[in-house]
Scaffold this motif. Structure first.
Motif, mmCIF file in Angstrom:
data_model
loop_
_atom_site.group_PDB
_atom_site.id
_atom_site.type_symbol
_atom_site.label_atom_id
_atom_site.label_comp_id
_atom_site.label_asym_id
_atom_site.label_seq_id
_atom_site.Cartn_x
_atom_site.Cartn_y
_atom_site.Cartn_z
ATOM 1 N N UNK A 56 0.834 -1.196 0.000
ATOM 2 C CA UNK A 56 0.000 0.000 0.000
ATOM 3 C C UNK A 56 0.873 1.252 0.000
ATOM 4 N N UNK A 57 0.302 2.358 -0.470
ATOM 5 C CA UNK A 57 1.027 3.633 -0.533
ATOM 6 C C UNK A 57 0.307 4.691 0.292
ATOM 7 N N UNK A 58 1.082 5.594 0.858
ATOM 8 C CA UNK A 58 0.502 6.639 1.708
ATOM 9 C C UNK A 58 -0.493 7.511 0.954
ATOM 10 N N UNK A 59 -0.294 7.704 -0.355
ATOM 11 C CA UNK A 59 -1.225 8.561 -1.099
ATOM 12 C C UNK A 59 -2.607 7.938 -1.258
ATOM 13 N N UNK A 60 -2.736 6.649 -0.943
ATOM 14 C CA UNK A 60 -4.032 5.967 -1.019
ATOM 15 C C UNK A 60 -4.655 5.774 0.358
ATOM 16 N N UNK A 61 -4.011 6.278 1.403
ATOM 17 C CA UNK A 61 -4.486 6.121 2.772
ATOM 18 C C UNK A 61 -5.513 7.207 3.081
ATOM 19 N N UNK A 62 -6.521 6.842 3.857
ATOM 20 C CA UNK A 62 -7.528 7.823 4.278
ATOM 21 C C UNK A 62 -7.999 7.491 5.685
ATOM 22 N N UNK A 63 -8.622 8.473 6.327
ATOM 23 C CA UNK A 63 -9.131 8.286 7.684
ATOM 24 C C UNK A 63 -10.551 7.754 7.600
ATOM 25 N N UNK A 64 -10.695 6.463 7.840
ATOM 26 C CA UNK A 64 -12.013 5.830 7.794
ATOM 27 C C UNK A 64 -12.711 5.902 9.147
ATOM 28 N N UNK A 65 -11.985 6.355 10.179
ATOM 29 C CA UNK A 65 -12.570 6.458 11.510
ATOM 30 C C UNK A 65 -12.738 5.118 12.205
ATOM 31 N N UNK A 66 -12.147 4.062 11.652
ATOM 32 C CA UNK A 66 -12.340 2.718 12.194
ATOM 33 C C UNK A 66 -11.236 2.290 13.157
ATOM 34 N N UNK A 67 -10.107 3.031 13.185
ATOM 35 C CA UNK A 67 -9.025 2.702 14.097
ATOM 36 C C UNK A 67 -7.949 1.805 13.527
ATOM 37 N N UNK A 68 -8.027 1.491 12.236
ATOM 38 C CA UNK A 68 -7.003 0.724 11.538
ATOM 39 C C UNK A 68 -6.565 1.515 10.317
ATOM 40 N N UNK A 69 -5.328 1.332 9.867
ATOM 41 C CA UNK A 69 -4.918 1.978 8.620
ATOM 42 C C UNK A 69 -5.863 1.556 7.492
ATOM 43 N N UNK A 70 -6.357 2.532 6.743
ATOM 44 C CA UNK A 70 -7.311 2.245 5.671
ATOM 45 C C UNK A 70 -6.819 2.843 4.362
ATOM 46 N N UNK A 71 -6.964 2.079 3.305
ATOM 47 C CA UNK A 71 -6.501 2.462 1.970
ATOM 48 C C UNK A 71 -7.626 2.215 0.981
ATOM 49 N N UNK A 72 -7.730 3.051 -0.052
ATOM 50 C CA UNK A 72 -8.789 2.855 -1.049
ATOM 51 C C UNK A 72 -8.344 2.002 -2.228
#
Length: 136
Positions: A56-72
Motif C-alpha cells: 500500500x502507498x501513503x497517497x491511497x491512505x484515508x481516515x475511515x474512523x475505524x481505528x485501523x490503517x485504511x486504503x482505497x
C-alpha cells in the motif's frame, strides 16, 4: 496454496514479534486505535511485515474512523489477494499478501471513490517505509 515465500512455523516465530505472528500468521487482529500506523500520515510505502512485499502507498491512505490503517486501493495489486472469510459469524473478504500468505486485514465496499473500497489493514501486518527526502 503454494506461495512464492514459504517458511516453517518456527521460522516465522523467529522473524516476527508475538503480535505480528498472531495477526499475520494466525489471522488475528489488533484492537482498534492501538496499532502503530492507524494515525500515521507521513509519505511512504507500506510493506508486508513477513516478506517485505510492497502493498500500500501513503497517497491511497484515508481516515475511515475505524481505528485501523485504511486504503482505497493497493499500491501493488499483484501483491494483494482476497479470500472469503466466514469466521466469527460474519461474511467478509480477507486481504492476504500474495507472496507469503500473511493475513493483512479485510476489504469492505464502503470506501471513497474512485474505487469505493476500504482496505482495513492491521498495523502488525505491515511495515512503513518512509519516502526518502532529497536535500535532508
Amino acid at each position: 496454496m503454494s506461495r512464492i515465500i514459504e517458511k516453517s512455523d518456527a521460522a516465522w516465530r523467529e522473524l516476527l514479534t508475538s503480535i505480528q505472528y498472531h495477526v499475520a500468521r494466525e489471522k488475528g487482529t489488533e484492537r482498534a486505535f492501538t496499532g502503530e500506523y492507524w494515525n500515521t500520515w507521513d509519505k511512504g510505502e507500506y510493506h508486508c511485515v513477513c516478506c517485505d512485499a510492497p502493498l500500500f502507498a501513503s497517497e491511497h491512505k484515508f481516515d475511515a474512523g475505524c481505528g485501523w490503517p485504511s486504503f482505497w486501493t493497493a499500491a501493488e495489486a499483484e501483491n494483494v489477494e482476497s479470500a472469503e472469510d466466514n469466521s466469527h459469524f460474519m461474511r467478509r473478504t480477507e486481504v492476504l499478501c500474495h507472496q507469503c500468505g500473511a493475513h493483512l486485514g479485510h476489504v469492505f465496499e464502503d470506501g471513497p471513490q474512485p474505487t469505493g473500497l476500504r482496505y482495513c489493514i492491521n498495523s502488525a501486518s505491515i511495515r512503513f517505509i518512509p519516502e526518502e527526502r532529497s536535500g535532508d
